[in-house]
Design an enzyme around this catalytic site. Structure first.
Site, PDB file in Angstrom:
ATOM      1  N   ASP A 411       0.859  -1.179   0.000  1.00  0.00           N
ATOM      2  CA  ASP A 411       0.000   0.000   0.000  1.00  0.00           C
ATOM      3  C   ASP A 411       0.899   1.233   0.000  1.00  0.00           C
ATOM      4  O   ASP A 411       2.109   1.139   0.264  1.00  0.00           O
ATOM      5  CB  ASP A 411      -0.905  -0.035   1.230  1.00  0.00           C
ATOM      6  N   THR A 413      -0.364   4.915   1.080  1.00  0.00           N
ATOM      7  CA  THR A 413      -0.681   5.851   2.146  1.00  0.00           C
ATOM      8  C   THR A 413      -0.562   5.182   3.502  1.00  0.00           C
ATOM      9  O   THR A 413      -1.238   4.206   3.787  1.00  0.00           O
ATOM     10  CB  THR A 413      -2.110   6.401   1.960  1.00  0.00           C
ATOM     11  N   PHE A 549     -10.311  23.025 -10.618  1.00  0.00           N
ATOM     12  CA  PHE A 549      -9.309  22.052 -11.049  1.00  0.00           C
ATOM     13  C   PHE A 549      -9.979  20.810 -11.617  1.00  0.00           C
ATOM     14  O   PHE A 549     -11.053  20.408 -11.187  1.00  0.00           O
ATOM     15  CB  PHE A 549      -8.451  21.659  -9.844  1.00  0.00           C
ATOM     16  N   LYS A 572      -2.521  28.647 -10.373  1.00  0.00           N
ATOM     17  CA  LYS A 572      -1.463  27.739  -9.928  1.00  0.00           C
ATOM     18  C   LYS A 572      -1.755  26.363 -10.512  1.00  0.00           C
ATOM     19  O   LYS A 572      -2.909  25.967 -10.689  1.00  0.00           O
ATOM     20  CB  LYS A 572      -1.390  27.668  -8.405  1.00  0.00           C
ATOM     21  N   THR A 685      -2.524   1.081  -4.668  1.00  0.00           N
ATOM     22  CA  THR A 685      -3.068   2.163  -3.857  1.00  0.00           C
ATOM     23  C   THR A 685      -4.411   2.633  -4.404  1.00  0.00           C
ATOM     24  O   THR A 685      -4.671   2.533  -5.605  1.00  0.00           O
ATOM     25  CB  THR A 685      -2.087   3.356  -3.805  1.00  0.00           C
ATOM     26  N   ASP A 687      -5.126   5.739  -4.155  1.00  0.00           N
ATOM     27  CA  ASP A 687      -4.877   7.161  -4.381  1.00  0.00           C
ATOM     28  C   ASP A 687      -4.752   7.458  -5.874  1.00  0.00           C
ATOM     29  O   ASP A 687      -4.735   6.558  -6.704  1.00  0.00           O
ATOM     30  CB  ASP A 687      -3.603   7.579  -3.648  1.00  0.00           C
ATOM     31  N   LYS A 823      -7.080  -5.193  -5.292  1.00  0.00           N
ATOM     32  CA  LYS A 823      -5.761  -5.462  -4.729  1.00  0.00           C
ATOM     33  C   LYS A 823      -5.568  -6.962  -4.527  1.00  0.00           C
ATOM     34  O   LYS A 823      -4.526  -7.528  -4.879  1.00  0.00           O
ATOM     35  CB  LYS A 823      -5.602  -4.738  -3.390  1.00  0.00           C
ATOM     36  N   ASP A 847      -6.577  -2.696   3.058  1.00  0.00           N
ATOM     37  CA  ASP A 847      -5.492  -3.628   2.725  1.00  0.00           C
ATOM     38  C   ASP A 847      -5.732  -5.032   3.272  1.00  0.00           C
ATOM     39  O   ASP A 847      -4.921  -5.931   3.025  1.00  0.00           O
ATOM     40  CB  ASP A 847      -4.155  -3.106   3.272  1.00  0.00           C
TER      41      ASP A 847
END
Length: 1220
Positions: A411, A413, A549, A572, A685, A687, A823, A847
């Site tokens: 994993d 994070t 964004f 930005k 992950t 993410d 996973k 996980d």
């Protein structure tokens, strides 16, 4: 069971579970209780599961039968059970039946107690979770109950910081527009907050407990499934139908943040919830050596049967011949034919030769595992003092597997990272600040005392930058700091004169906090204004537009009007999108690019800042276009992006920022060692892709000289080696042909290659695999009908096999946005197709499935709770401890177990095979040669202690050298220390020792002794036994590489016990007491006091030892250098490269890292623009919902995003919502 679920079944579940047959009626338990479903034959259970969970394997009734069933899955246990049953038959028994029953009972008891202890811990964990308190709507009011009491259709009240107990449909909340902020760290590992929003109709109508009690809506949705990010359903209420999706769903395991109170309708409960659908069941894990042992036991059993059969045939032939030659003794054989004699001899030999596989080996085996597990628990090098957390071996039967790991699935994070973002450096107008000057000094507090909003936890400080900011004579620097304070979607509130920021991503919070500490403080915001403090002066900017964004734009902008009336755009984003939108004056671009490269080399997450002043007429025209695009019903997002492009050009570059996403200590060094040790690391992950790639570079999993393959490149590679007859799900995308694995290996072994894919792409791989499996099934049926054969190579045409070959040929793989179930499927896919040993390491509930599926599961006791630890085989406090767990404890355990097995088989054959040679001289009658007590104690006392010490303490190199030369680890991956070849060599060596000992003693004793020289049967047996004892003792002296005081004592203790027990069991006193039990009176005394007998023993030991010494001598002279020697020579030739947090990124790299594009979530700008997330003075107060808009502000750690708080509470309404 997850361990047996195939990608095809996952595909089937993905497709068939779209049936909308799950109907939930609010506040109607009777309706749900009437439904039943069949789950096993004719057995039925409730269709709608309760909310109680059970992860334990046993209960009071099932422990004994189920545990025995699991233990007798081991071939060794079945073997001894069979021998014990044979011992109960008097006609063929050669030993008492309880002689083996006691050892096997001890063995089963030890393992049973170990399994029971682990399961009790699971029961406690289940009890803690099921006993958590919650508030359920019952009888017109919310009453406090436990999670186990929740049923489908109940309405549940949740408060801030509480966990969601089931999958809920959000009905309303105390926030404006019934928003609800949740933290999904336990599900996908992301630390940034996400928002959910109730339907408008439930937000408006369910504003009191009376309305909720009368709520009778019906939800129709898909059956329970494992897709965390998908939900489709409808709500029928009052004759209208409302669509539902994942934006209204609160998943079990989420945590309510920044929301005082919310209400939800239970859709899925217990094991039907999505997170529990992603959790696999506990499965029995067996090491590679255990699996090899099962095959060896089968081989020994087969050899035992064949040997016993051959000897039994010889017994029958000898009996018939003896009867013919000695007819005068026929009266003794009237009831026994040769066949009957052979039959009983067969079973007699089975029992007699059963000592070839001794029970003592299994008991010693378990003890060695236990001691090595204790060594892991006691290792101070893996003790994490800040959290007082030692390493913990939760499983005691997998230690040797730690020395054979080939793939590591990690994993991100909380496992590789600390989940901490810090502002480290910045570049303003070409000047870098923070470099070599960002350390705190004694004057920092004095220099920042003027700023009352100064954060005491400031990690960035540069006196030169502070002086320049305070002088306020640098317009570029002023605009740079204003941009940090204005261009964001952060929410703020004040508590006890302290500003509390809550950001949609940790990157945003780090930037705004940095501006705050440097004097530009974000104070508050409304729907159309932003108020900041600039060096103590409060200024309010009117927000004209907030350009949100998204992952394509990779930037965000804010268009504001300053107090002087000027319109300015602040932008930005990623450097690749900002630098190409600059105006012609690019005086500072070259210096900024150098700074970006410098930041990237330090693996910092970079971000470019730019601005421009907008004319009034330009803004007026653009505003009209923006309004027109924002009200479109079709293609609104695309048209808005086009409008944004028109104004985000001709920008003036201000500079760049650098944020550090802190890795755990020692992560790069650990991954570097794992690679040198021959292991491939995959990061799985939930993410975002950019975040995972950035961490890949920072942790040295990825490097600048690697070719990183994205999804498009992977598709092109698969197409280039396609088979024209196979298509990907009928879309025309070709699958790989049978020669593709070799092509992959040849291509990627030359160049360093890495793969980066997403969960959606992985779904396509699994989908292709499922389609191919169905295609093969149909093809097989067609072949059967047409009587045509099809080559077996067609199986390799599947996309799954091709992808696995491609991925495993790469040096690193990163899978982003994957669910917990995906996973586990990735781990299972690699295990199945590569037959490799896999280790999974993680720290969160997301996980758990991966940890259960892998051969070895390691849990990190991190910020995401202890769920992963509770389901793991080993628990660590830091990822860096993995290197010591594998390279030291894992390699040592594998070495010890392998040497233990090799030596045990050798010494057993050396001592017990003489029974076979003796049978040729006893008419094949299964008469034991050796004393019964010698047979019973040989593997228990006489030879067990030295090998036990070797199994506990043996080392080939020290722990420091094990870490210095990780290449030594490859011996375990290649099964070099124990395999069928080594087993056969041990068998041959032991057989030679027994053969030499027997025939040398036979040569010396058979009709060659004088009248004063012993030559009886007992003395003959003792000469052979003593020769075997001394030979195997010398062999282990040669085998041991690491001597301890225990090893020396074990040698003398074994020899001493042999002398002691021989004296006790062969004394005349014992013989007189029980002559049938003690049948060798004074045999040792007669044999071992005779000089000729001692010379025979010396000759036997010499002959037995010479081959072993010769082989060792030849191996030392002729064999190549050991791996440690080669590694040492390599280090002498080349200077070792130090492991640093550097990654030299090419300027035009596709994988340039930009902090903002990584973890920000699209959609927050829309909430701010329409004021949906802001509380303002004077709105309608939802007093019916217990007046939770009180003046006491939330805590610092998870404050509510707000600028003001409504008042005028309805006290009576608050009282109505108090728990019963």
């Amino acid at each position: 069971m997850v361990g047996k679920e195939s990608p095809g079944s996952y595909l089937k579940a993905t497709q068939t579970q779209q049936d909308f047959t799950w109907i939930v009626k609010a506040n109607d338990r009777v309706y749900h209780d009437q439904f039943r479903k069949t789950y096993a034959c004719c057995l039925k259970k409730k269709k709608y599961a309760g909310n109680a969970i059970k992860t334990a394997k046993y209960n009071v009734l099932t422990f004994l039968p189920l545990n025995l069933y699991e233990q007798f899955h081991r071939m060794v246990n079945l073997y001894f059970l069979h021998i014990i049953l044979l011992q109960t038959i008097p006609e063929i028994s050669t030993l008492p039946w309880f002689a083996l029953l006691l050892p096997i009972s001890i063995l089963l008891g030890i393992r049973g107690i170990r399994d029971l202890t682990d399961d009790i811990a699971r029961h406690r964990s289940d009890g803690e979770i099921n006993s958590r308190s919650c508030e359920i709507l019952t009888g017109g009011s919310f009453c406090k109950k436990q999670w186990r009491d929740i049923c489908v259709g109940d309405i549940v009240c949740l408060r801030k910081n509480s966990f969601v107990p089931a999958d809920l449909l959000l009905l309303s909340s105390s926030e404006p527009s019934s928003l609800c902020y949740v933290e999904t760290m336990d599900i996908d590992g992301e630390t940034n907050l996400k928002y959910r929003q109730a339907l408008l109709v439930t937000h408006q109508e369910l504003a009191s407990v009376e309305n909720m009690a009368a709520f009778d809506g019906k939800v129709t949705c898909e059956e329970p499934n494992s897709r965390l990010h998908n939900f489709i359903g409808t709500l029928e209420w009052r004759g209208e139908t409302f669509p539902l999706d994942s934006d209204q769903i609160l998943l079990r395991g989420c945590r309510i943040r920044n929301t005082e109170i919310c209400y939800g309708l239970v859709i899925y409960a217990g094991f039907d919830s999505k997170i529990m659908k992603n959790c696999g069941k506990i499965k029995l894990k067996k090491t590679k050596l255990n699996q090899l042992m099962d095959r060896i036991v089968l081989l020994i059993c087969l050899a035992l049967l064949l040997t016993s059969f051959g000897l039994a045939v010889g017994s029958g032939i000898w009996a018939d011949k003896f009867r013919q030659e000695h007819s005068y003794l026929s009266v003794f054989y009237t009831d026994a034919s040769p066949a009957k004699h052979a039959f009983f001899a067969f079973w007699g030999f089975i029992i007699l030769l059963s000592f070839v596989l001794p029970m003592a080996m299994l008991i010693t085996f378990e003890f060695i595992y236990l001691v090595n597990s204790c060594f892991i628990n006691w290792d101070l090098e893996m003790y994490y003092a800040p959290k007082d957390t030692p390493a913990k071996a939760r499983s005691t039967s997998l230690n040797d597997q730690l020395g054979q790991i080939e793939y590591i699935f990690s994993d991100k994070t909380g496992t590789l990272t600390q989940n901490i973002m810090t502002f480290k450096k910045c570049c303003i107008d070409g000047t870098i600040y923070g470099s070599n000057r960002s350390t705190k000094d004694n004057s920092m507090e004095a220099n920042l005392s003027w700023n009352k909003y100064w954060d005491m936890k400031l990690d960035f400080y540069d006196p030169l930058l502070m002086n320049a900011i305070q002088q306020d004579n640098h317009p570029i620097m002023r605009e740079f700091m204003r941009l940090l304070a204005l261009c964001h979607t952060v929410m703020v509130e004040e508590k006890e004169s302290q500003l509390i920021y809550q950001a949609a991503s940790p990157d945003e919070e780090a930037l705004v906090t940095a501006a705050r500490n440097l004097g530009y403080v974000f104070l508050s915001r409304t729907q159309d204004t932003i108020t900041i403090s600039e060096l103590g002066n409060e200024r309010t900017y009117k927000m004209l537009a907030l350009l949100d964004f998204n992952s394509i734009r990779k930037r965000m902008s804010v268009l504001v009007r300053d107090p002087e009336g000027r319109i300015k755009l602040y932008t930005k984003g990623a450097d690749t999108v900002i630098l190409e939108r600059l105006h012609s004056d690019r005086s500072s671009e070259a210096y900024t690019v150098k700074a970006l490269n410098s930041f990237a080399e330090e693996t910092l997450r970079t971000l470019c800042l730019a601005t421009k002043e907008v004319e009034e007429n330009e803004y007026a025209q653009w505003s009209k276009k923006h309004h027109a695009a924002s009200i479109l019903l079709q293609d609104r997002a695309q048209e808005l992006d086009k409008v944004y492009e028109e104004i985000e050009k001709d920008l003036q570059l201000l500079g760049a920022t650098a944020i550090e996403d802190k890795l755990q200590e020692g992560v790069p060094e650990t991954i570097h060692l794992l690679k040198r040790g021959g292991m491939k690391v995959w990061v799985l992950t939930g993410d975002k892709q950019e975040t995972a790639v950035n961490i890949g570079f920072a942790s040295q999993l990825l490097s600048d000289d690697m070719t990183i393959l994205g999804e498009s490149e992977i598709c092109e590679i698969l197409k280039s080696s396609c088979n024209s007859h196979n298509n990907l799900a009928g879309s025309g995308e070709a699958l790989c042909g049978p020669d593709s694995p070799q092509l992959f290996e040849e291509s990627f072994t030359r160049d360093k290659t890495a793969l980066v894919i997403t969960g959606d792409f992985l779904d396509k791989i699994l989908h292709a695999a499922g389609e191919e499996q169905e295609k093969r099934k149909r093809s097989i049926w067609e072949q059967f009908r047409c009587h045509r054969a099809k080559p077996e190579e067609d199986y390799k045409d599947s996309m799954e096999v091709a992808f696995v070959e491609l991925a495993t040929a790469c040096q690193a793989v990163i899978c982003c946005r994957v669910t917990p179930k995906q996973k586990a499927l990735v781990v299972q896919m690699v295990k199945r197709h590569k037959n490799a040993i896999a280790l999974a390491i993680g720290d969160g509930a997301n996980d758990v499935n991966m940890i259960k599926t892998a051969d070895i599961g390691v849990g990190i006791s991190g910020q995401e709770g202890m769920q992963a630890v509770q389901c793991s085989d080993y628990a660590l406090a830091q990822f860096c401890y993995l290197q010591r767990l594998l390279f030291v404890h894992g390699r040592w355990s594998y070495l010890r177990i392998c040497k233990f097995l090799r030596y045990f088989f050798y010494k057993t054959c050396a001592g017990m095979m003489v029974q076979i040679w003796f049978a040729f001289y006893t008419g094949f009658t299964a008469q034991p040669l050796l004393e019964g007590w010698f047979l019973a104690l040989y593997n228990v006392f006489y030879t067990s202690y030295p090998v036990l010490c070797m199994g506990m303490f043996e080392q080939d190199v020290s722990d420091q050298k094990s870490l210095k030369f990780p290449e030594l680890y490859k011996a375990g991956q290649n099964n070099l220390l124990f395999n069928f070849r080594i087993f056969c060599l041990s068998f041959v060596q032991g057989s030679f020792v027994s053969l030499a000992s027997f025939y040398i003693a036979l040569w010396a004793c058979e009709d060659k002794m004088g009248a004063k020289i012993v030559g009886d049967y007992q003395s003959f047996a003792m000469i052979i036994a003593t020769s075997a004892i001394l030979t195997v003792t010398i062999e282990i002296v040669l085998d041991v590489k690491f001597w301890t005081i225990f090893s020396v004592l074990a040698i003398f203790l074994s020899l001493g016990l042999y002398c002691l027990f021989s004296y006790l069991t062969q004394s005349f006193q014992a013989y007189e007491t029980a002559p049938t039990v003690f049948q060798f009176p004074d045999a040792s005394k007669n044999a071992l006091t005779d000089p000729a007998s001692l010379l025979v023993i010396l000759l036997s030991v010499t002959v037995n030892t010479i081959p072993s010494l010769t082989i060792r001598f030849v191996r030392i002279i002729s064999s190549p250098r050991t791996m440690s020697e080669m590694a040492r020579a390599r280090d002498l030739e080349t200077k070792p490269s130090t492991v640093e947090l550097t990654s030299h990124i090419r300027r035009n790299s596709h994988w340039r890292r930009s902090s903002y594009a990584f973890s920000h979530k699209e959609g927050y700008a829309d909430l701010i623009s329409r004021g949906a997330s802001l509380r303002v003075k004077g709105p309608r107060v939802r007093s019916e919902l217990s007046g939770f808009h009180h003046t006491t502000l939330p805590g610092k750690e998870d404050s509510t995003p707000t600028i003001d708080v409504a008042s005028n509470h309805d006290v009576s309404a608050q009282q109505r919502f108090l728990p019963c």
